[in-house]
Write an enzyme that holds these catalytic residues in place. Structure first.
Site, PDB file in Angstrom:
ATOM      1  N   ASP A 188      28.498  29.494  11.879  1.00 26.37           N
ATOM      2  CA  ASP A 188      27.875  30.429  10.939  1.00 26.37           C
ATOM      3  C   ASP A 188      27.684  29.724   9.601  1.00 26.37           C
ATOM      4  O   ASP A 188      28.649  29.242   9.008  1.00 26.37           O
ATOM      5  CB  ASP A 188      28.777  31.652  10.771  1.00 26.37           C
ATOM      6  CG  ASP A 188      28.085  32.807  10.057  1.00 26.37           C
ATOM      7  OD1 ASP A 188      27.259  32.534   9.148  1.00 26.37           O
ATOM      8  OD2 ASP A 188      28.364  33.967  10.396  1.00 26.37           O
TER       9      ASP A 188
ATOM     10  N   THR B  45      21.516  23.844  22.931  1.00 21.83           N
ATOM     11  CA  THR B  45      22.083  25.188  22.846  1.00 21.83           C
ATOM     12  C   THR B  45      20.994  26.187  22.493  1.00 21.83           C
ATOM     13  O   THR B  45      19.913  25.822  22.032  1.00 21.83           O
ATOM     14  CB  THR B  45      23.184  25.270  21.775  1.00 21.83           C
ATOM     15  OG1 THR B  45      22.580  25.157  20.476  1.00 21.83           O
ATOM     16  CG2 THR B  45      24.211  24.146  21.952  1.00 21.83           C
TER      17      THR B  45
ATOM     18  N   GLU C 144      19.965  25.892  18.942  1.00 22.53           N
ATOM     19  CA  GLU C 144      19.051  24.793  18.674  1.00 22.53           C
ATOM     20  C   GLU C 144      17.634  25.144  19.116  1.00 22.53           C
ATOM     21  O   GLU C 144      16.659  24.817  18.433  1.00 22.53           O
ATOM     22  CB  GLU C 144      19.530  23.533  19.388  1.00 22.53           C
ATOM     23  CG  GLU C 144      18.777  22.282  18.971  1.00 22.53           C
ATOM     24  CD  GLU C 144      19.449  21.013  19.439  1.00 22.53           C
ATOM     25  OE1 GLU C 144      18.997  19.934  19.040  1.00 22.53           O
ATOM     26  OE2 GLU C 144      20.441  21.101  20.189  1.00 22.53           O
TER      27      GLU C 144
END
EC number: 2.1.1.33
Length: 250
Positions: free
Chosen positions: A154, A228, A231
């Site tokens: 985050d 991911t 990404e």
């Protein structure tokens, strides 16, 4: 599902230890995460309830015995915040000579990761549903990690929330004590400001850590890091992605 709470339902409520001041008042902490209210599906719940004994680890206030847990002395890599766990499982599958421990506080992601690990037949992975800072502090022995991975944490974009970013000097100090010689730290983020923050923090430890970047900042995207969903989203939004890879000097 009956209204009776299962192991998986209760797990979400115990992701951190309650701490108190000397006079008994509850100690509020600055957390790097927010517990979202995402629904734990019946399938994810079953995955946690039925497979925790083999793939899960509970918080404990003494260090884990990795040799006992995995049945070997292979290097242990810790990943913090694995999301839904697909990239972590893929990495564990690709590296059977390493053991992986993944930490995630969101139970839907934990359940999904367990399900994917079972699907792929991965044996060298364990998951933890708890605050990573407490796991590092209490349950990881000094010098016992071969590496630490933190992918797309985050970013806490607002300046007033930057103190919530997990990458802080005190965090790196803790990680350094847990890494063995030549252990690595690998960060990735799609927020440039956070990438610069990470680099600034890591550079404060230039005597303990060596930056593997040829330009002394960021490395090209490594092939060994699976793509991911964060990404993929970053690419869709036109964001860059920054990888940092530092090695603890012996």
């Amino acid at each position: 599902m009956s209204e009776k709470q299962t192991f998986a339902d209760k797990k979400r409520k115990t992701v951190e230890q309650a701490e108190f001041t000397e006079d008994g008042r509850y100690l509020r902490k600055v957390r790097s995460f927010v517990l979202r209210t995402g629904r734990l599906s019946d399938y994810q719940r079953d995955m946690m309830n039925n497979n925790w004994a083999n793939l899960g680890l509970d918080y404990q206030n003494t260090p884990f015995n990795f040799e006992q847990i995995f049945g070997n002395n292979n290097p242990v890599v810790l990943e913090i915040g694995f999301g839904m766990g697909r990239s972590l499982v893929e990495m564990a599958k690709q590296n059977p000579d390493r053991n992986y421990i993944g930490i995630e506080v969101h139970t839907p992601g934990v359940g999904a990761c367990i399900a994917y690990a079972l699907e792929k037949g991965v044996k060298n992975l364990r998951v933890i549903c708890h605050d990573a800072t407490e796991i590092l502090r209490d349950a990881i022995a000094d010098g016992s990690l071969g590496g630490l991975q933190l992918y797309f944490p985050d970013p806490w974009q607002k300046a007033k929330h930057h103190k919530r970013r997990i990458v802080q000097p005190e965090f790196i100090t803790r990680v350094l004590t847990k890494l063995g010689d030549n252990g690595f730290i690998h960060f990735a983020t799609d927020w440039e400001n956070y990438a610069e923050h990470m680099l600034e923090v890591l550079r404060q430890f230039d005597k303990e850590l060596r930056n593997t970047s040829a330009t002394n900042d960021f490395i090209p995207r490594p092939d060994f890091r699976p793509l991911t969903k964060f990404e993929e989203r970053a690419h869709r939004l036109g964001h860059g992605v920054w990888d940092l890879y530092f090695v603890k000097q012996a």
